[in-house]
Design an enzyme around this catalytic site. Sequence first.
Site, PDB file in Angstrom:
ATOM      1  N   CYS A  51      14.854 -38.775  41.481  1.00 62.13           N
ATOM      2  CA  CYS A  51      14.233 -39.022  42.791  1.00 62.13           C
ATOM      3  C   CYS A  51      12.790 -39.493  42.713  1.00 62.13           C
ATOM      4  O   CYS A  51      12.298 -40.121  43.642  1.00 62.13           O
ATOM      5  CB  CYS A  51      14.322 -37.775  43.663  1.00 62.13           C
ATOM      6  SG  CYS A  51      13.168 -36.466  43.218  1.00 62.13           S
ATOM      7  N   CYS A 115       7.998 -37.431  56.384  1.00 61.69           N
ATOM      8  CA  CYS A 115       7.877 -36.003  56.034  1.00 61.69           C
ATOM      9  C   CYS A 115       6.829 -35.801  54.940  1.00 61.69           C
ATOM     10  O   CYS A 115       6.259 -34.739  54.805  1.00 61.69           O
ATOM     11  CB  CYS A 115       9.218 -35.431  55.603  1.00 61.69           C
ATOM     12  SG  CYS A 115       9.694 -35.820  53.912  1.00 61.69           S
ATOM     13  N   SER A 345      14.265 -42.820  24.689  1.00 73.37           N
ATOM     14  CA  SER A 345      14.285 -43.603  23.455  1.00 73.37           C
ATOM     15  C   SER A 345      15.634 -44.284  23.264  1.00 73.37           C
ATOM     16  O   SER A 345      16.659 -43.851  23.807  1.00 73.37           O
ATOM     17  CB  SER A 345      14.011 -42.685  22.268  1.00 73.37           C
ATOM     18  OG  SER A 345      15.048 -41.735  22.162  1.00 73.37           O
ATOM     19  N   VAL A 346      15.607 -45.331  22.461  1.00 71.80           N
ATOM     20  CA  VAL A 346      16.833 -46.054  22.130  1.00 71.80           C
ATOM     21  C   VAL A 346      17.778 -45.108  21.391  1.00 71.80           C
ATOM     22  O   VAL A 346      18.973 -45.013  21.714  1.00 71.80           O
ATOM     23  CB  VAL A 346      16.484 -47.250  21.207  1.00 71.80           C
ATOM     24  CG1 VAL A 346      17.725 -48.019  20.832  1.00 71.80           C
ATOM     25  CG2 VAL A 346      15.453 -48.135  21.857  1.00 71.80           C
ATOM     26  N   ASP A 361      24.373 -48.068  29.010  1.00 71.89           N
ATOM     27  CA  ASP A 361      24.196 -49.523  29.015  1.00 71.89           C
ATOM     28  C   ASP A 361      23.682 -49.978  27.665  1.00 71.89           C
ATOM     29  O   ASP A 361      24.067 -51.016  27.150  1.00 71.89           O
ATOM     30  CB  ASP A 361      23.125 -49.927  30.044  1.00 71.89           C
ATOM     31  CG  ASP A 361      23.634 -49.840  31.452  1.00 71.89           C
ATOM     32  OD1 ASP A 361      24.226 -50.790  31.922  1.00 71.89           O
ATOM     33  OD2 ASP A 361      23.425 -48.779  32.072  1.00 71.89           O
ATOM     34  N   PHE A 850      16.759 -33.849  59.130  1.00 71.31           N
ATOM     35  CA  PHE A 850      17.880 -34.648  59.635  1.00 71.31           C
ATOM     36  C   PHE A 850      19.020 -33.764  60.149  1.00 71.31           C
ATOM     37  O   PHE A 850      20.194 -34.113  60.042  1.00 71.31           O
ATOM     38  CB  PHE A 850      18.398 -35.633  58.566  1.00 71.31           C
ATOM     39  CG  PHE A 850      17.296 -36.303  57.800  1.00 71.31           C
ATOM     40  CD1 PHE A 850      16.431 -37.176  58.443  1.00 71.31           C
ATOM     41  CD2 PHE A 850      17.079 -36.024  56.462  1.00 71.31           C
ATOM     42  CE1 PHE A 850      15.387 -37.764  57.763  1.00 71.31           C
ATOM     43  CE2 PHE A 850      16.033 -36.604  55.766  1.00 71.31           C
ATOM     44  CZ  PHE A 850      15.184 -37.480  56.425  1.00 71.31           C
ATOM     45  N   GLY A1141      18.206 -32.934  67.995  1.00 72.43           N
ATOM     46  CA  GLY A1141      18.645 -33.959  68.948  1.00 72.43           C
ATOM     47  C   GLY A1141      17.725 -35.148  69.082  1.00 72.43           C
ATOM     48  O   GLY A1141      17.974 -36.023  69.908  1.00 72.43           O
ATOM     49  N   GLU A1318      17.483 -40.400  66.560  1.00 72.90           N
ATOM     50  CA  GLU A1318      18.862 -40.333  66.082  1.00 72.90           C
ATOM     51  C   GLU A1318      19.690 -41.591  66.344  1.00 72.90           C
ATOM     52  O   GLU A1318      20.390 -42.064  65.448  1.00 72.90           O
ATOM     53  CB  GLU A1318      19.562 -39.127  66.723  1.00 72.90           C
ATOM     54  CG  GLU A1318      18.775 -37.847  66.568  1.00 72.90           C
ATOM     55  CD  GLU A1318      19.625 -36.655  66.209  1.00 72.90           C
ATOM     56  OE1 GLU A1318      20.798 -36.635  66.573  1.00 72.90           O
ATOM     57  OE2 GLU A1318      19.098 -35.735  65.557  1.00 72.90           O
TER      58      GLU A1318
HETATM   59  C1  LIG Z   1      17.739 -40.532  35.764  1.00 72.15           C
HETATM   60  C2  LIG Z   1      18.280 -41.195  34.533  1.00 72.15           C
HETATM   61  C3  LIG Z   1      19.014 -42.355  34.660  1.00 72.15           C
HETATM   62  C4  LIG Z   1      19.541 -42.973  33.533  1.00 72.15           C
HETATM   63  N1  LIG Z   1      20.244 -44.140  33.677  1.00 72.15           N
HETATM   64  C5  LIG Z   1      20.732 -44.759  32.586  1.00 72.15           C
HETATM   65  C6  LIG Z   1      21.446 -45.986  32.695  1.00 72.15           C
HETATM   66  O1  LIG Z   1      21.625 -46.526  33.772  1.00 72.15           O
HETATM   67  N2  LIG Z   1      21.929 -46.543  31.553  1.00 72.15           N
HETATM   68  C7  LIG Z   1      21.736 -45.972  30.331  1.00 72.15           C
HETATM   69  O2  LIG Z   1      22.162 -46.525  29.336  1.00 72.15           O
HETATM   70  N3  LIG Z   1      21.066 -44.824  30.205  1.00 72.15           N
HETATM   71  C8  LIG Z   1      20.577 -44.193  31.303  1.00 72.15           C
HETATM   72  N4  LIG Z   1      19.925 -43.006  31.157  1.00 72.15           N
HETATM   73  C9  LIG Z   1      19.921 -42.352  29.864  1.00 72.15           C
HETATM   74  C10 LIG Z   1      18.638 -42.550  29.133  1.00 72.15           C
HETATM   75  O3  LIG Z   1      18.558 -43.849  28.631  1.00 72.15           O
HETATM   76  C11 LIG Z   1      18.655 -41.537  28.024  1.00 72.15           C
HETATM   77  O4  LIG Z   1      18.489 -40.283  28.639  1.00 72.15           O
HETATM   78  C12 LIG Z   1      17.558 -41.736  27.038  1.00 72.15           C
HETATM   79  O5  LIG Z   1      17.638 -42.963  26.436  1.00 72.15           O
HETATM   80  C13 LIG Z   1      17.610 -40.647  25.985  1.00 72.15           C
HETATM   81  O6  LIG Z   1      16.412 -40.763  25.228  1.00 72.15           O
HETATM   82  P1  LIG Z   1      15.465 -39.538  24.980  1.00 72.15           P
HETATM   83  O7  LIG Z   1      14.453 -40.000  24.050  1.00 72.15           O
HETATM   84  O8  LIG Z   1      14.974 -38.971  26.235  1.00 72.15           O
HETATM   85  O9  LIG Z   1      16.489 -38.555  24.307  1.00 72.15           O
HETATM   86  P2  LIG Z   1      16.371 -37.005  24.157  1.00 72.15           P
HETATM   87  O10 LIG Z   1      16.741 -36.371  25.434  1.00 72.15           O
HETATM   88  O11 LIG Z   1      15.081 -36.641  23.574  1.00 72.15           O
HETATM   89  O12 LIG Z   1      17.532 -36.786  23.122  1.00 72.15           O
HETATM   90  C14 LIG Z   1      18.863 -37.042  23.449  1.00 72.15           C
HETATM   91  C15 LIG Z   1      19.792 -36.520  22.355  1.00 72.15           C
HETATM   92  O13 LIG Z   1      19.678 -37.319  21.218  1.00 72.15           O
HETATM   93  C16 LIG Z   1      19.262 -36.570  20.093  1.00 72.15           C
HETATM   94  N5  LIG Z   1      18.405 -37.486  19.353  1.00 72.15           N
HETATM   95  C17 LIG Z   1      17.352 -38.183  19.847  1.00 72.15           C
HETATM   96  N6  LIG Z   1      16.900 -39.018  18.911  1.00 72.15           N
HETATM   97  C18 LIG Z   1      17.655 -38.853  17.828  1.00 72.15           C
HETATM   98  C19 LIG Z   1      17.691 -39.455  16.542  1.00 72.15           C
HETATM   99  N7  LIG Z   1      16.831 -40.399  16.222  1.00 72.15           N
HETATM  100  N8  LIG Z   1      18.627 -39.053  15.659  1.00 72.15           N
HETATM  101  C20 LIG Z   1      19.496 -38.074  15.986  1.00 72.15           C
HETATM  102  N9  LIG Z   1      19.513 -37.453  17.181  1.00 72.15           N
HETATM  103  C21 LIG Z   1      18.611 -37.862  18.086  1.00 72.15           C
HETATM  104  C22 LIG Z   1      18.614 -35.365  20.661  1.00 72.15           C
HETATM  105  O14 LIG Z   1      18.676 -34.259  19.803  1.00 72.15           O
HETATM  106  C23 LIG Z   1      19.452 -35.138  21.906  1.00 72.15           C
HETATM  107  O15 LIG Z   1      20.632 -34.481  21.583  1.00 72.15           O
HETATM  108  C24 LIG Z   1      19.362 -42.383  32.262  1.00 72.15           C
HETATM  109  C25 LIG Z   1      18.631 -41.200  32.131  1.00 72.15           C
HETATM  110  C26 LIG Z   1      18.097 -40.594  33.249  1.00 72.15           C
HETATM  111  C27 LIG Z   1      17.341 -39.308  33.098  1.00 72.15           C
HETATM  112  S1  FES Z   2       8.622 -39.562  53.788  1.00 74.15           S
HETATM  113 FE1  FES Z   2       9.752 -40.112  52.051  1.00 74.15          FE
HETATM  114  S2  FES Z   2      11.210 -38.535  51.883  1.00 74.15           S
HETATM  115 FE2  FES Z   2      10.219 -38.075  53.736  1.00 74.15          FE
HETATM  116  S1  FES Z   3      12.857 -36.975  39.389  1.00 69.41           S
HETATM  117 FE1  FES Z   3      11.868 -35.151  38.900  1.00 69.41          FE
HETATM  118  S2  FES Z   3      12.214 -33.942  40.613  1.00 69.41           S
HETATM  119 FE2  FES Z   3      13.427 -35.691  41.018  1.00 69.41          FE
END
Ligand SMILES: Cc1cc2nc3c(=O)[nH]c(=O)nc-3n(C[C@H](O)[C@H](O)[C@H](O)COP(=O)(O)OP(=O)(O)OC[C@H]3O[C@@H](n4cnc5c(N)ncnc54)[C@H](O)[C@@H]3O)c2cc1C
Ligand code: FES
Ligand code: FES
Length: 1398
Positions: A51, A115, A345-346, A361, A850, A1141, A1318
């Site tokens: 959010c 809000c 991270s990747v 993705d 709401f 309302g 509303e």
């Molecule tokens: C709100 C939100 C929306 C998202 N939308 C998408 C999306 O549309 N498409 C998409 O592809 N992704 C999406 N993601 C996923 C996001 O890309 C991954 O959460 C992120 O890439 C994970 O990276 P991190 O560094 O935070 O991992 P972490 O949370 O730090 O680690 C993830 C896991 O990987 C392990 N790990 C990390 N690095 C290594 C390593 N080098 N070797 C071994 N283990 C490792 C950790 O121990 C853990 O288990 C979304 C995430 C969020 C929170």
């Molecule tokens: S003004 Fe954005 S959530 Fe209420």
């Molecule tokens: S994104 Fe952190 S509270 Fe919603």
Amino acid sequence: MGVTANSNVVFALNGERVELKDVDPQTSLLNYIRNETDFKGAKRGCGEGGCGSCVVLLSKYDPESKGVEEFTINSCLSPVCSVHGCAVTTTEGLKQGKDPHAVHTRLAGFHATQCGFCTPGIAVSIAASLRKCSRKAKDEGETALPTSVEAETFIAGNICRCTGYRPILDVCKSFASNVDIEDLGINTFWESSEDAKSKKSSLKPCQPVKDSEFPSFLKNYTGEFLQISSVQSGEERVWKSANTLPQLFDIYQRESEEKTRDVHFVVGNTSSGIYKDFRPSVYVDINNIPELQCLVKTDSALEVGAAVSLSKLIDTLEDIGGPIFSQLAEHLKKVASEHVRNRASVGGNLIMTQKRGFASDVATILLGAGSRVTVTTANDSTVIDLEDFLAGPCPQTSILQSVQIPSWVQFSKKGSERLLFQTYRSSPRLSGNAVSSINAAFLALVQISAPNCSEPGSEMLQLRLAFGALGSPHPIRAEKTEKYLSGKIICVDVLREALRILREEISSSAKDDKFHTAEYRASVGVGYLFQFLKALITETNMDIPPPSSSMSGVDDGPSENGAHTCANGNGAMMNGGAAKESGVRSFGRNGHEIDKRKSFMGKQSFPVSNEFYPVAQPAGKIGAVLQATGEAVFVDDIPLPQGTLHAAFVPSSKALAKITAVDVSDALASPGAASFISVKDIPRNGQNVGNILTMTDSSDKVFAEDTVGFVGHPLGVMVADTYEHAVQAAAKVKVEYDESTLGQPILTVEDAAAKNSFKITKLASLGCASVGDALQKGDYRIENAEVYAGGQYHFYLEPQTTLAVPDEDDCITVYSSNQSPESLQFVLGLALGIPLHNIRVITRRLGGAFGGKTHKSQLVAVACALAAFKLKKPVRMTLDRNTDMEYCGGRHESKARYTVEFNKDGKITALDTYVLMNGGFEDAYMDVLGILLVNSMKCYNWNTWRHVSKVCRTNIPGRGMMRAPANIQGNFFAESIIEHVASFLGLDPTSVREVNLHTHDSIKRFYGPIAAGSEEYFTLPKVWQRLKDSSDFETRKLSVEEFNHKHMWVKRGISIMSIVYPNFCGTRLARVTIYADASVVVESGGTEMGQGLFTKVRQAVAYALCRLWGQNGAGGQVPLSKIRVVQNDTVSLANAGNTFGGTTSEGTCEAVLNACNTLVDTLRPVLLESQTEGPESPSWEAVVRKAKARNLPLSAQGQHSKHGLQTAYIVCGAAVSEVEVDVLTGGVSILQADLIYDAGKSINPAVDIGQVEGSFVQGIGYYVTEEVKWDENGVLITNGTWTYKPPTTDNIPHQFNVELLNSAADPNHILSAKGAGEPPVLLATSVHNAIRQAIRAARADVHHLPPTAADRRDSKVEKGSGASHFVMDSSATMETVKKLCGFYNVDHYMEWLSRSKS
Ligand SMILES: Cc1cc2nc3c(=O)[nH]c(=O)nc-3n(C[C@H](O)[C@H](O)[C@H](O)COP(=O)(O)OP(=O)(O)OC[C@H]3O[C@@H](n4cnc5c(N)ncnc54)[C@H](O)[C@@H]3O)c2cc1C
Ligand code: FES
Ligand code: FES
């Protein structure tokens, strides 16, 4: 190594040094800031990254470059340990000394807060983006200002549920280099072209960024080795940063082997937003390991360290460029939000995909690009294909070190060979913040045929087809299709066969999951490949629809009379009353010239009037700057009294069962647990009651007794020292159920009808004596057609929250985010068994409601108060987002069956409707829903109508009131009936609407003479005609038709519709008090939840007190700044009513007008006497001083509905929506929306335009993006931001024009105004109608093709009606739209092409 170890976390928070000893590594930055500091600006809207309300700015020092790197992060996902050595800035920290930041003042000045709960996160997001531009400018010598298109992306990761985003986008664009303030929407900086210059100068600029602002003490901590070991509730939790690979393996080995506990590598920790239950005891921070942070480009590839953030990767890919890297960067920009990408991270992403089957993705596109990965153990490194890595598993002790992405440059340069790379993703939000329902990446090396070559197409030399998010464990390659295509010349027949193979291939891998079917995924996947390869086919233009001459005998009209055309409109519509003043003010631009899919434009028009000055002025919202700076206090921000405990529900895990045993022994032994409060703890004189609706005398129990009626039904609350401990303890309560005696739970209205499970039945009839009477016959009849209206969750951004503080002598103060303080006080009295004078309910502001903060928030408050009362300690209860969604209900699902009779011009002669509403388990609103539905379904003149509706009792949580409750469902049914009649007759739906539009006579018949009011003020015909003209509807309709003739795979639709909405204004109370210094305080029963109540009330008070100097206030003034409207307090102003309302503002204004009249009567003799003393009229202050000296009463109470003003009335509005549908994926874009709404003489046009826009966008959510789903056990599966998708900036109209009608001043209304909170939600039905038109155009093309059995399965085609009719339930999600366009439309098209060629 040379780095020291530190066991304390050191960082700066808003410039101040913070040093944390013995910190729990599981503590998030958000929890630390909110629980341990005075800064409350960062809010907890979801706790799962979805959010943006918790966003903060993170600054890091880079010792090598000696520069500072800055980016936003979601503080809810970031462990506090991860900010060691960094500077954290919340919205409070953006302030310059005591002055607000330019972003703060602009958010207030552009009316961009309602809000205000989302506002701090939005302020940080905008400010951080501006700082990024400023840094980039410093590095690259570019302008420090963004373009308007860039500026519109600033808030892509933030949700605002109130505003509809338009004003927030205006704030973003106000900083852009290519935008003039005249292009922007309504604001307090500029009012007219004459004074543009002077007003413009009041826009405060943004200060440039200086690295010197970075706290110098932090530089010593950069790259420091952090080693924390903290014992929490008997468990040792560890955080260690590894700075080299050997160090990492060393830590890993020691921690995992010696102590047998979870060891978690952490980079961004963003996975905690997804896998929330995973709480490891050992965190190994791998961010500082050089090999994992590498970005090395060679001639043939880019090597990316696994810990490189997605944002950094995007920047690098963009810098390098080329067909592969540029496309990867484009795609990555749609992954999550920028706040998440800055940390994610990747490697983390690939590991989640490999180990958890995450719908990634990143994995798909890297697979498509042919990437390889390096996997490292303590002893060696191996390079393997990403494909093999994803299929896993890897050795237990290995780490993903890096990814090599080939650039394929060697192939892209050879003669007539071409390298093609394209990626795809389907998701309801185009620019991200929503995981994809399917994604793909295709890489092809093709030999382009020479112009004079005998071969007609290009030859496929090499091909990689990767597909992901298929519901299966990991992305796959479509190897059979690759094999088939390799070496082939791409022509129609080859493509057709390839698509056939591909469909089979995807279908065998894809799985149905709770959200998407494999069939949908396969159809979209086929569409992707079709899109990719069609450009290579030179035989034919595949974007043009087949000629209608190839139609296979489909007749869209009725068989008998075949009335296919109709004359448009019925002419004489202009009978609205003339306005007293003719002035109309407009802001923003119409933007007809812009590319509607690229940029956003808005225009707002409203009448101006000085009659009741300062009423009717677009005055700025009270407290808007405080909201932006984070200083506005919401209930969860109130500093906790010492010893406060926290409560969490213990929910039922069964939908229908007897409770046979509850064992809390383990739970009470859990860390921090204090007590379990259940029905047994209700005081001796109290009752098990959690809410009450006095109107219908219905109520709900606070806790389950011996049975549970839905999943999530509270058995009690667990109380502990922290919220986390309360949740953990609650999970340990053991409950035994007996499911054998009560039967199967009832989840749907069909189930309920079959089992006769009804709460209440409502009957109505019009034009016939009774429901049993015969209806008037028409030329045609559609019989027993059915349509389904889905549910909706309120998604107020502030979850339900209460703080209950017990006091001496059985008294209690309850701070609650509740829109019904009076009812809450009453129900607390019943539950606690104490008199109402012992109970004080205080509500200052709500973070959105709401309708959702009426009865369910009472249940939360009562549960919390029971705990506080029993334990004699303050207790706070703030629901997390998932619990809130699971427990708090929302708009109820309904299903209508109708039989309709009509003539050949579409005039409906009779309607018979039978509606089932899913009321859920609890009873609070059982009767109201039926009444409201009946009212809303009268929106057209049906001539004769009979109606039965039944509220069903089911085993889901009780549904409740949500903005325009039951009205939007009723409106949807009415519109669906009109559409059905039109398609049956082959008529334009607009003409059918017009012949059935209400006249004043029919309004009187349907709604009664009081609500109908006088004909002079009946504005429906005026609104309708004005909108047709101002939106250029007829011309645009032709353009849409022309567009559809030229485009096969993208279709447009346009629809106009009107609303009539019965508003009702209940009794309201207020008190106005004048102090000795002439400042004024106003109390009322109305709660401020973003709807601008306080702002309007202040204007009404200023106007009413000015009447001291005569009717028009000539001669004196009471400045707005003298007036303060204060929080609700049931002790200070008792029996003051509730807020619901959408009419509380006008009722409260009437109440304050009456109170002010009393005060004016008191003060007038003083004024008159003073006027005789000299030539100058005495000031307000002087009059008050004198009155006070004489001890005159300077406080007065007023009530609404004293003077016989109309309390029930009809409001009218109309909307034109134009949409574009992607026929291959089912994606919908709203190109333009034009709304006209009759708010009477709006009390504050800026507020009302905000209400209209915000409601409309909430309606878009209902119709397009939001879907509520339960599984077969009654478990809500759409219970968070991952699965439930309120609109973002992606879903709003690209051109958004709103006009408040310049209607006549109706003296029967309070200040001649009408409520706008509303009804405008209903205007979004026009979006649904327009999508239907676009789908109809898509289906017409497919109807031109030979139908197949599969095609017939595609959608529900109504029996006995015109062939062009199809049933289209709400909401039109991507899968629904795609299904209606045809899961097999590409296959049919290819078949047709193939046949027509031969
Ligand atoms: C709100 C939100 C929306 C998202 N939308 C998408 C999306 O549309 N498409 C998409 O592809 N992704 C999406 N993601 C996923 C996001 O890309 C991954 O959460 C992120 O890439 C994970 O990276 P991190 O560094 O935070 O991992 P972490 O949370 O730090 O680690 C993830 C896991 O990987 C392990 N790990 C990390 N690095 C290594 C390593 N080098 N070797 C071994 N283990 C490792 C950790 O121990 C853990 O288990 C979304 C995430 C969020 C929170
Ligand atoms: S003004 Fe954005 S959530 Fe209420
Ligand atoms: S994104 Fe952190 S509270 Fe919603």
